[in-house]
Design a protein around this motif. Structure first.
Motif, PDB file in Angstrom:
ATOM      1  N   GLY A   1      -3.627   7.994  -4.631  1.00  0.00           N
ATOM      2  CA  GLY A   1      -2.425   8.107  -4.848  1.00  0.00           C
ATOM      3  C   GLY A   1      -1.838   8.847  -6.714  1.00  0.00           C
ATOM      4  O   GLY A   1      -1.086   8.955  -7.070  1.00  0.00           O
TER       5      GLY A   1
ATOM      6  N   ALA B   1      -5.927  -1.861  -0.289  1.00  0.00           N
ATOM      7  CA  ALA B   1      -7.479  -1.356   0.115  1.00  0.00           C
ATOM      8  C   ALA B   1      -7.967  -0.751  -1.156  1.00  0.00           C
ATOM      9  O   ALA B   1      -8.569  -0.889  -1.114  1.00  0.00           O
ATOM     10  CB  ALA B   1      -6.760   0.557   0.767  1.00  0.00           C
TER      11      ALA B   1
ATOM     12  N   THR C   1      -7.373   2.607   4.940  1.00  0.00           N
ATOM     13  CA  THR C   1      -7.927   3.349   3.624  1.00  0.00           C
ATOM     14  C   THR C   1      -5.861   3.955   2.781  1.00  0.00           C
ATOM     15  O   THR C   1      -5.029   2.751   2.855  1.00  0.00           O
ATOM     16  CB  THR C   1      -7.335   5.009   4.311  1.00  0.00           C
ATOM     17  N   TYR C   2      -6.142   3.707   1.691  1.00  0.00           N
ATOM     18  CA  TYR C   2      -4.662   3.905   0.648  1.00  0.00           C
ATOM     19  C   TYR C   2      -3.528   4.192   1.331  1.00  0.00           C
ATOM     20  O   TYR C   2      -2.048   3.491   1.373  1.00  0.00           O
ATOM     21  CB  TYR C   2      -4.643   4.269  -0.092  1.00  0.00           C
ATOM     22  N   GLU C   3      -3.596   4.938   2.560  1.00  0.00           N
ATOM     23  CA  GLU C   3      -2.405   5.882   2.976  1.00  0.00           C
ATOM     24  C   GLU C   3      -1.843   4.577   4.182  1.00  0.00           C
ATOM     25  O   GLU C   3      -0.654   4.466   4.699  1.00  0.00           O
ATOM     26  CB  GLU C   3      -2.444   7.558   3.727  1.00  0.00           C
ATOM     27  N   SER C   4      -3.085   3.978   4.643  1.00  0.00           N
ATOM     28  CA  SER C   4      -2.321   3.129   5.366  1.00  0.00           C
ATOM     29  C   SER C   4      -2.001   1.885   4.984  1.00  0.00           C
ATOM     30  O   SER C   4      -0.661   1.090   5.425  1.00  0.00           O
ATOM     31  CB  SER C   4      -3.386   2.292   6.271  1.00  0.00           C
ATOM     32  N   ILE C   5      -2.232   1.295   3.829  1.00  0.00           N
ATOM     33  CA  ILE C   5      -2.248  -0.041   3.296  1.00  0.00           C
ATOM     34  C   ILE C   5      -1.983  -0.456   2.023  1.00  0.00           C
ATOM     35  O   ILE C   5      -1.811  -1.527   1.230  1.00  0.00           O
ATOM     36  CB  ILE C   5      -3.076  -1.490   3.632  1.00  0.00           C
ATOM     37  N   GLY C   6      -1.822   0.695   1.815  1.00  0.00           N
ATOM     38  CA  GLY C   6      -1.531   0.659  -0.202  1.00  0.00           C
ATOM     39  C   GLY C   6      -2.221   0.576  -0.957  1.00  0.00           C
ATOM     40  O   GLY C   6      -3.446   0.447  -0.767  1.00  0.00           O
ATOM     41  N   VAL C   7      -2.334  -0.050  -1.890  1.00  0.00           N
ATOM     42  CA  VAL C   7      -2.530  -0.450  -3.843  1.00  0.00           C
ATOM     43  C   VAL C   7      -3.979  -1.437  -2.548  1.00  0.00           C
ATOM     44  O   VAL C   7      -4.646  -1.634  -3.522  1.00  0.00           O
ATOM     45  CB  VAL C   7      -2.119  -0.779  -4.635  1.00  0.00           C
TER      46      VAL C   7
END
Length: 355
Positions: free
Chosen positions: A58, A126, A118-124
Motif C-alpha cells: 500500500g 496481511a 498478501t496485501y492485495e488479497s486481504i489488505g491491511v
C-alpha cells in the motif's frame, strides 16, 4: 535458565580428552534443533525485500522495505521476553519440554508465513498477521538459544563449556547457510516466478525440518544437573524473581546483557543479516550473487567458533569478548567501504564528490 555452578557429571572424566558418544548425541540433538530454528528465523531477513513488496504494497517500494525491516525488528524486540518466559518454564518444567515448545512455535509460525495471503488479497490484515507471526518467532528464538546453551552446558565437563556450546553457534550458522542455499536453488529453478510465489517454498519447507527436529528432541533426556536439582528439591520456585528480583543478581544480568551481549549482538547481526540487505538494496548487487557471498562468508567463519570456544576455555570469556568487540569496531567501517568500492564504485564516487 538457572543452573548450578560446576557439579560433576557422570562420564565427564572420559570426555575431558574428547567428546564421548553420549555428549555427541546431546550436542547433535540440541544443536540440530537450533540449526532448524535459525533457518526459519533467517529466511525473513534474507527475503525482506520481497516480503516488503508482498505485504506492504500500500506504500512505495522504499517505505515497504522499511516496514518489512521494522517487522523483522519486532522479532528481536520480543526475544528478551521469550528468554524470560521459556527460561522460567525450563527451570520449572525442564529443558526438554521447553525445547519442544520453542521448536514447534517457530516451525508453525514460519510455515504460516508461507501460506499467508498478501496485501492485495486481504489488505491491511496481511501485514498485521505477518508481524504477529514475527513476534511468535522472536519469542521462540529467545527461548531456544539460551535453552540450548544451558542444556549443553549442563552436560559439559568442567573446563569445556565454551567448546561444547560453540557447536550451537556453528549449527545456527549452518541454518542460515541452509536458508540461503534453498533460496538460491529456488531462484535458479523458478526464475522470475520466485518473486511472485516461489519465495513461499523455503518457508513451507520448515514443516519438514520441524518434524525432523521434534523427532530428534523427543529422544533427549533431561540434563543430569537438572535431574539432580529436582531430586534434591533445589529447583527455584520463582526463577525470574530469584534472577532479577535482587540487586546482587540483577547487577550481574545487566552486566552480561550490556557488557557482553549487546556489543556482540550488534556486530553479529550487522554481519549476518544487514550485510545481505546492504549488498542487494544499497549496492544493487544481484540477489543470487549476494546470497553466495554471504553464504561463503558464513561457511568460512564457522570453524572459528570451535577454535574460539577452545580458547575461551583456556583464557576465559571476558578477554575474548572484549577483543572481538574491539576488532569489530576497528574493522566494520573499512569492510563496508571496501564492499562499496568493489561492488558499486559509482556509489563510492558519488559519496566522494557529494558527501
Amino acid at each position: 535458565m538457572a543452573t548450578t555452578s560446576s557439579q560433576a557429571i557422570p562420564g565427564t572424566a572420559a570426555a575431558s580428552k574428547g567428546i564421548d558418544r553420549t555428549h555427541r548425541r546431546v550436542i547433535f540433538a540440541s544443536s540440530l534443533g537450533t540449526m532448524f530454528e535459525w533457518y526459519d528465523f533467517y529466511l525473513y531477513g534474507s527475503l525482506a525485500a520481497i516480503i516488503g513488496k508482498q505485504f506492504f504494497a500500500g506504500v512505495n517500494e522504499t517505505t515497504a522495505f522499511i516496514f518489512a525491516l521494522l517487522a523483522f525488528a519486532a522479532g528481536f524486540a520480543v526475544r528478551p521476553f521469550g528468554a524470560l518466559i521459556f527460561g522460567r518454564l525450563g527451570d520449572l518444567a525442564g529443558r526438554k519440554h521447553t525445547f519442544l515448545i520453542t521448536i514447534v512455535l517457530m516451525g508453525v509460525a514460519t510455515a504460516l508465513v508461507g501460506v499467508l495471503p498478501t496485501y492485495e488479497s486481504i489488505g491491511v490484515a496481511a501485514p498485521v498477521i505477518l508481524i504477529t507471526l514475527r513476534l511468535l518467532q522472536g519469542l521462540a528464538v529467545g527461548g531456544e538459544y539460551g535453552g540450548a546453551a544451558t542444556y549443553i552446558a549442563e552436560h559439559a565437563p568442567p573446563g569445556r563449556r565454551a567448546y561444547y556450546t560453540s557447536w550451537i553457534q556453528i549449527t545456527a550458522t549452518g541454518g542460515m547457510i541452509l536458508s540461503l542455499v534453498i533460496i538460491l536453488f529456488c531462484r535458479w529453478r523458478l526464475g522470475e516466478a520466485f518473486e511472485a510465489w516461489g519465495w513461499r517454498i523455503p518457508f513451507l519447507l520448515s514443516i519438514i525440518l520441524l518434524c525432523i527436529s521434534v523427532y530428534i528432541r523427543l529422544q533427549l533426556e533431561e540434563s543430569p544437573i537438572f535431574q539432580e536439582m529436582r531430586v534434591h528439591g533445589k529447583l527455584s520456585k520463582a526463577p525470574v524473581r530469584d534472577s532479577i528480583g535482587r540487586w546482587s543478581n540483577l547487577k550481574l544480568v545487566l552486566l552480561a546483557l550490556f557488557g557482553a551481549m549487546a556489543g556482540q549482538a550488534v556486530v553479529g547481526y550487522i554481519a549476518l543479516v544487514y550485510m545481505n540487505l546492504f549488498l542487494t538494496q544499497t549496492l544493487k548487487v544481484d540477489p543470487a550473487t549476494s546470497n553466495l557471498l554471504v553464504a561463503g562468508a558464513l561457511a568460512a567463519a564457522a570453524p572459528f567458533y570451535m577454535l574460539c570456544g577452545r580458547i575461551a576455555d583456556r583464557i576465559g570469556r571476558k578477554p575474548q569478548v572484549t577483543l572481538g568487540c574491539v576488532i569489530a569496531a576497528l574493522t566494520m567501517f573499512p569492510i563496508f567501504q571496501g564492499l562499496t568500492h568493489f561492488a558499486n564504485p559509482a556509489i563510492e564516487t558519488a559519496q566522494a564528490t557529494a558527501p
